[in-house]
Enzyme design. Structure first.
Site, PDB file in Angstrom:
ATOM      1  N   GLN A 105      31.638  -0.665 -27.268  1.00 43.34           N
ATOM      2  CA  GLN A 105      31.336  -1.937 -26.600  1.00 43.34           C
ATOM      3  C   GLN A 105      31.825  -1.875 -25.158  1.00 43.34           C
ATOM      4  O   GLN A 105      31.597  -2.783 -24.375  1.00 43.34           O
ATOM      5  CB  GLN A 105      32.027  -3.103 -27.307  1.00 43.34           C
ATOM      6  N   VAL A 107      32.305  -0.558 -21.265  1.00 43.56           N
ATOM      7  CA  VAL A 107      31.360  -0.214 -20.184  1.00 43.56           C
ATOM      8  C   VAL A 107      32.040   0.685 -19.149  1.00 43.56           C
ATOM      9  O   VAL A 107      31.517   0.889 -18.052  1.00 43.56           O
ATOM     10  CB  VAL A 107      30.830  -1.512 -19.515  1.00 43.56           C
ATOM     11  N   HIS A 123      26.948  -2.242 -24.776  1.00 39.97           N
ATOM     12  CA  HIS A 123      26.982  -3.275 -23.734  1.00 39.97           C
ATOM     13  C   HIS A 123      26.710  -2.697 -22.357  1.00 39.97           C
ATOM     14  O   HIS A 123      27.009  -3.333 -21.345  1.00 39.97           O
ATOM     15  CB  HIS A 123      28.340  -4.017 -23.757  1.00 39.97           C
ATOM     16  N   CYS A 131      17.828  -3.018 -11.039  1.00 41.84           N
ATOM     17  CA  CYS A 131      17.513  -4.192 -10.214  1.00 41.84           C
ATOM     18  C   CYS A 131      17.321  -5.391 -11.143  1.00 41.84           C
ATOM     19  O   CYS A 131      17.009  -5.247 -12.328  1.00 41.84           O
ATOM     20  CB  CYS A 131      16.269  -3.942  -9.373  1.00 41.84           C
ATOM     21  N   CYS A 151      16.852  -3.614  -4.372  1.00 40.97           N
ATOM     22  CA  CYS A 151      16.125  -2.520  -5.003  1.00 40.97           C
ATOM     23  C   CYS A 151      15.142  -1.913  -4.016  1.00 40.97           C
ATOM     24  O   CYS A 151      14.346  -2.650  -3.393  1.00 40.97           O
ATOM     25  CB  CYS A 151      15.370  -3.057  -6.222  1.00 40.97           C
ATOM     26  N   CYS A 154      11.444  -2.834  -5.418  1.00 39.27           N
ATOM     27  CA  CYS A 154      10.849  -4.191  -5.503  1.00 39.27           C
ATOM     28  C   CYS A 154      11.608  -5.218  -4.675  1.00 39.27           C
ATOM     29  O   CYS A 154      11.228  -6.380  -4.627  1.00 39.27           O
ATOM     30  CB  CYS A 154      10.789  -4.641  -6.969  1.00 39.27           C
ATOM     31  N   GLY A 191      40.196  -0.711 -31.845  1.00 44.47           N
ATOM     32  CA  GLY A 191      40.445  -1.463 -30.612  1.00 44.47           C
ATOM     33  C   GLY A 191      39.447  -2.543 -30.319  1.00 44.47           C
ATOM     34  O   GLY A 191      39.109  -2.789 -29.158  1.00 44.47           O
ATOM     35  N   SER A 193      38.354  -6.714 -31.315  1.00 44.63           N
ATOM     36  CA  SER A 193      38.790  -7.945 -31.997  1.00 44.63           C
ATOM     37  C   SER A 193      37.779  -8.366 -33.051  1.00 44.63           C
ATOM     38  O   SER A 193      38.025  -9.260 -33.841  1.00 44.63           O
ATOM     39  CB  SER A 193      38.962  -9.070 -30.969  1.00 44.63           C
ATOM     40  N   ALA A 235      45.849   2.921 -30.524  1.00 44.85           N
ATOM     41  CA  ALA A 235      44.920   4.033 -30.745  1.00 44.85           C
ATOM     42  C   ALA A 235      45.413   5.309 -30.085  1.00 44.85           C
ATOM     43  O   ALA A 235      45.204   6.415 -30.607  1.00 44.85           O
ATOM     44  CB  ALA A 235      43.551   3.651 -30.189  1.00 44.85           C
TER      45      ALA A 235
END
Ligand code: APR
Length: 251
Positions: A105, A107, A123, A131, A151, A154, A191, A193, A235
């Site tokens: 989860q 990033v 995630h 963009c 971007c 675009c 790790g 919840s 952990a």
């Protein structure tokens, strides 16, 4: 025997040694020992001036600079962090298991920096950019504070390739994650919840599929009473002990 290894149940050691398939779900807790605050800590700590609704498409539309700068700051934070012994232990264990799926989860990209292969990022990632209009992939080496760039294809504002509250998760990642949870011999929940869906359903999927389910977390979570085994502790200590106990020749 390393003192931490005493806390590893023999049932888990035997299951890991004979497992054909192991699936792992990690959350912010595995990066805590790398100095990256967890979400629940952050709500009270450094990030308290940001609230979940700030990680939301509407917040980005309303004030793109505020949200962009928060992510630039978080990227600087995780770039300065190092993978810890927990990340490293998972990368080593992967080499001993015929079919290993690591779902995160997080990033922060720390699993990949520790050497884990084929990580499923439910995630998204702070280290990738798209963009906001068409999800065109935009390569950015050094994102800077200020307004987000636009971007080149675009002209819409660039944003981090992370899943914001209210946004759908990447479908391919979800399908792969639920399949890996439903068809594994051992499932490790580390790790997290266990309160944010749909990731929180993965351990239940593993239970329904007959896997030996294990929670590794210093604290109780809603999952604690559902899993087969709980290893209470950080952990960064328990995962190296688990790896050494299951595969004594692991470096
Ligand atoms: N080792 C293992 N677990 C730890 C450690 C550690 N050293 N330190 C803290 N933890 C545990 C905490 O006890 C908590 O249960 O890690 C968990 C972190 O929980 P959260 O902060 O809720 O993070 P997470 O579960 O990853 O959040 C899920 O919520 O905010 C959204 O999208 C965000 O991906 C995130 C999702």
């Amino acid at each position: 025997m390393h003192p931490d290894m005493r806390v590893i149940p023999n049932e888990l050691i035997a299951a890991l040694r004979t497992a054909r398939r192991v699936t792992v779900l990690t959350g912010a807790g595995i990066s805590a020992e790398s100095g990256v605050p967890t979400f629940r800590e952050a709500q009270a700590g450094l990030w308290s001036h940001y609230h979940p609704e700030d990680r939301h498409p509407d917040a980005f539309q309303r004030n793109p600079q505020l949200v962009w700068e928060w992510y630039v700051w978080r990227r600087q934070l995780v770039s300065a962090a190092q993978p810890n012994a927990g990340h490293a232990a998972l990368a080593v264990m992967q080499t001993y298991v015929p079919q290993w799926t690591l779902i995160t989860q997080n990033v922060d990209g720390l699993h990949q920096r520790a050497g884990s292969q084929g990580v499923i990022e439910l995630h998204g990632s702070l280290l990738r950019y798209v963009c906001s209009a068409r999800q065109h992939i935009v390569s950015l080496e050094a994102p800077a504070m200020g307004m987000p760039p636009v971007c080149p294809r675009c002209g819409s504002l660039v944003r981090p390739d992370v899943v914001w509250f209210g946004e759908p998760l990447p479908v391919a990642a979800m399908v792969e994650a639920f399949e890996a949870a439903a068809h594994c011999d051992v499932f490790l929940s580390i790790g997290t919840s266990g309160v944010v869906q749909p990731a929180a359903s993965l351990p239940l999927e593993a239970l329904a599929g007959g896997a030996l389910t294990v929670e590794i977390n210093p604290d109780e979570t809603p999952l604690s009473r559902r899993v087969d085994l709980t290893l209470r502790g950080p952990a960064g200590q328990l995962l190296p002990a688990l790896g050494r106990a299951a595969w004594p020749d692991a470096d």
